[in-house]
Design an enzyme around this catalytic site. Structure first.
Site, PDB file in Angstrom:
ATOM      1  N   LYS A  10       0.852  -1.203   0.000  1.00 21.62           N
ATOM      2  CA  LYS A  10       0.000   0.000   0.000  1.00 21.62           C
ATOM      3  C   LYS A  10       0.884   1.247   0.000  1.00 21.62           C
ATOM      4  CE  LYS A  10       0.863   1.277   4.479  1.00 21.62           C
ATOM      5  NZ  LYS A  10       1.660   2.429   4.862  1.00 21.62           N
ATOM      6  N   GLY A  97       9.717  -0.460   4.939  1.00 22.29           N
ATOM      7  CA  GLY A  97       9.678   0.508   3.853  1.00 22.29           C
ATOM      8  C   GLY A  97       8.498   1.469   3.895  1.00 22.29           C
ATOM      9  N   GLY A  98       7.544   1.238   4.811  1.00 23.08           N
ATOM     10  CA  GLY A  98       6.361   2.093   4.849  1.00 23.08           C
ATOM     11  C   GLY A  98       5.324   1.675   3.818  1.00 23.08           C
ATOM     12  N   GLY A 101       4.427  -3.949   4.007  1.00 19.12           N
ATOM     13  CA  GLY A 101       4.809  -5.312   3.599  1.00 19.12           C
ATOM     14  C   GLY A 101       4.516  -6.369   4.653  1.00 19.12           C
ATOM     15  N   SER A 103       2.550  -6.257   7.232  1.00 18.62           N
ATOM     16  CA  SER A 103       1.117  -6.332   7.528  1.00 18.62           C
ATOM     17  C   SER A 103       0.387  -7.074   6.410  1.00 18.62           C
ATOM     18  CB  SER A 103       0.530  -4.926   7.658  1.00 18.62           C
ATOM     19  OG  SER A 103       1.257  -4.187   8.611  1.00 18.62           O
ATOM     20  N   ASP A 136      -1.909  -1.681  10.665  1.00 16.74           N
ATOM     21  CA  ASP A 136      -1.923  -1.627   9.198  1.00 16.74           C
ATOM     22  C   ASP A 136      -2.469  -2.893   8.551  1.00 16.74           C
ATOM     23  OD1 ASP A 136      -0.952   0.862   8.796  1.00 16.74           O
ATOM     24  OD2 ASP A 136       1.022   0.257   8.056  1.00 16.74           O
TER      25      ASP A 136
HETATM   26  O1  C5P Z   1       0.152  -1.371  15.122  1.00 23.13           O
HETATM   27  P1  C5P Z   1       1.576  -1.591  14.820  1.00 23.13           P
HETATM   28  O2  C5P Z   1       2.129  -2.849  15.442  1.00 23.13           O
HETATM   29  O3  C5P Z   1       1.919  -1.500  13.378  1.00 23.13           O
HETATM   30  O4  C5P Z   1       2.363  -0.383  15.505  1.00 23.13           O
HETATM   31  C1  C5P Z   1       3.738  -0.418  15.736  1.00 23.13           C
HETATM   32  C2  C5P Z   1       4.100   0.735  16.671  1.00 23.13           C
HETATM   33  O5  C5P Z   1       3.943   1.984  15.982  1.00 23.13           O
HETATM   34  C3  C5P Z   1       3.237   0.848  17.897  1.00 23.13           C
HETATM   35  O6  C5P Z   1       3.717   0.070  18.953  1.00 23.13           O
HETATM   36  C4  C5P Z   1       3.330   2.326  18.217  1.00 23.13           C
HETATM   37  O7  C5P Z   1       4.540   2.615  18.859  1.00 23.13           O
HETATM   38  C5  C5P Z   1       3.417   2.959  16.842  1.00 23.13           C
HETATM   39  N1  C5P Z   1       2.089   3.403  16.342  1.00 23.13           N
HETATM   40  C6  C5P Z   1       1.507   4.540  16.888  1.00 23.13           C
HETATM   41  N2  C5P Z   1       0.302   4.968  16.408  1.00 23.13           N
HETATM   42  C7  C5P Z   1      -0.330   4.310  15.408  1.00 23.13           C
HETATM   43  C8  C5P Z   1       0.242   3.159  14.838  1.00 23.13           C
HETATM   44  C9  C5P Z   1       1.472   2.725  15.329  1.00 23.13           C
HETATM   45  O8  C5P Z   1       2.080   5.170  17.785  1.00 23.13           O
HETATM   46  N3  C5P Z   1      -1.489   4.785  14.956  1.00 23.13           N
END
Ligand code: C5P
Length: 339
Positions: A10, A97-98, A101, A103, A136
């Site tokens: 994405k 990479g943002g 991937g 997810s 994600d």
């Molecule tokens: O949800 P995910 O595991 O991808 O998030 C990884 C980290 O990114 C979280 O532990 C948090 O530190 C940060 N994050 C956040 N706010 C979001 C999504 C992610 O602070 N909306």
């Protein structure tokens, strides 16, 4: 039986970061768009028990920290499935990479596992597992053009934008998402901590500037949405990935609202070479270029596939890793997953 699934990436068309929440996450608003660039996931049930992950790329963890593992664990428990789950990840997308991937790999595992076990998991259960494992993930259960809110896990399908040519630039830099969020918090705190502001007012100010920015982002999106043709279910005509035609307004209108990715403000100062790649994309003719998520991948949107190919070739000459892909609609996303 081995099930092979495409695990698409994405990009984010704008991303606005809100206030940090009590649960450690941040509220955000973004438009997610799936693209044709993908990894490949193979899932097989063998004799025995447990979950095994195989990937030639040693940056991809093979233990419980892998999102595929965490999804498989929950799926096996939900379905009370027997056997050993073998997950093979063929990595083509950049790691960290943002582009979502990891997810996307996890959702592809969920869908492949459902087929391999020949069981049906209700949509709501899939969404629950996906949201539990990461912010994600849910977007990859929908695909196409989507609005992301909450911590990013709350996703709403938007009218699909027509396939548009896209150049992905993938500099060899890994950006940690949690670190980028903390950098953002610090930069917001600095903005309101001018000596003119009494200390006790600062957290109130941070909260109000966060919500003002979020409201502005939402206002831009709703004014864009209200200008779209009323039909649902069909892609709103955009720049065709294949070339000619000018029906380009919906996507152009979206980017012309001025939506931006907040992460650029903290990631570019740390990695100035990424700002240069964005500039190079624009110089090569992109009508919009941006960091995706917290990076380090950047993308440029182009009026035709040919223009994108020429731009990618120019970028590669400058030593920037670049490939041509295209945005994909919800329907393309769904049909191509198992193709
Ligand atoms: O949800 P995910 O595991 O991808 O998030 C990884 C980290 O990114 C979280 O532990 C948090 O530190 C940060 N994050 C956040 N706010 C979001 C999504 C992610 O602070 N909306």
């Amino acid at each position: 039986m081995s099930i092979t699934v495409r695990s698409f990436a994405k990009i984010n068309l704008g991303l606005c970061i809100g206030a940090p929440r009590r649960d450690g996450f941040h509220d955000l608003r973004t438009v997610y768009q799936t693209i044709a660039a993908h990894d490949v996931i193979r899932v097989r049930i063998a004799k025995g028990s447990g979950i095994e992950i195989r990937c030639e790329d040693d940056r991809v963890p093979a233990d419980e920290s892998n999102t595929c593992y965490r999804v498989a664990e929950r799926t096996v428990a939900l379905l009370r499935a027997k056997g050993k789950v073998l997950i093979e990840i063929e990595k083509r997308l950049p790691v960290q990479g943002g582009l979502g991937g990891a997810s996307s790999n996890a959702v592809a595992t969920l869908l492949a596992l459902e087929r391999a076990l020949q069981k049906h998991i209700p949509g709501a259960e899939k969404l629950r597992i996906a949201a539990e494992v990461g912010s994600d993930l849910p977007l990859f259960l929908i695909g196409g053009t989507m609005l992301g809110v909450g911590r990013g896990e709350e996703v709403y399908p938007l009218p699909d934008l027509s396939p548009t040519a896209c150049v992905l630039a993938t500099p060899d830099v890994g950006v940690s998402t949690p670190e980028a969020f903390s950098d953002w918090d610090r930069s917001m705190a600095r903005r309101v901590s001018s000596p003119a502001q009494p200390r006790q007012n600062r957290s109130k100010l941070t909260t109000s500037s966060h919500s003002a920015r979020m409201n502005e982002f939402s206002r831009r999106l709703s004014s864009w949405l209200s200008g779209l043709p009323g039909k649902t279910g069909e892609p709103v005509t955009g720049v065709p990935a294949g070339g000619r035609g000018r029906a380009e307004s919906p996507l152009l209108d979206l980017v012309r609202t001025g939506i931006e990715n907040d992460f650029e403000q903290v990631v570019f100062p740390k990695h100035p070479e990424l700002r240069e790649v964005k500039r190079a994309l624009v110089r090569c003719g992109a009508f919009y270029a941006s960091l995706s998520g917290s990076g380090s991948a950047l993308y440029g949107l182009f009026r035709s596939r040919k223009a994108a190919e020429m731009a990618a070739a120019r970028l590669r000459k400058q030593g920037i890793a670049a490939e041509v892909t295209a945005t994909i609609t919800r329907q393309q996303y769904r049909t191509r997953i198992f193709d």
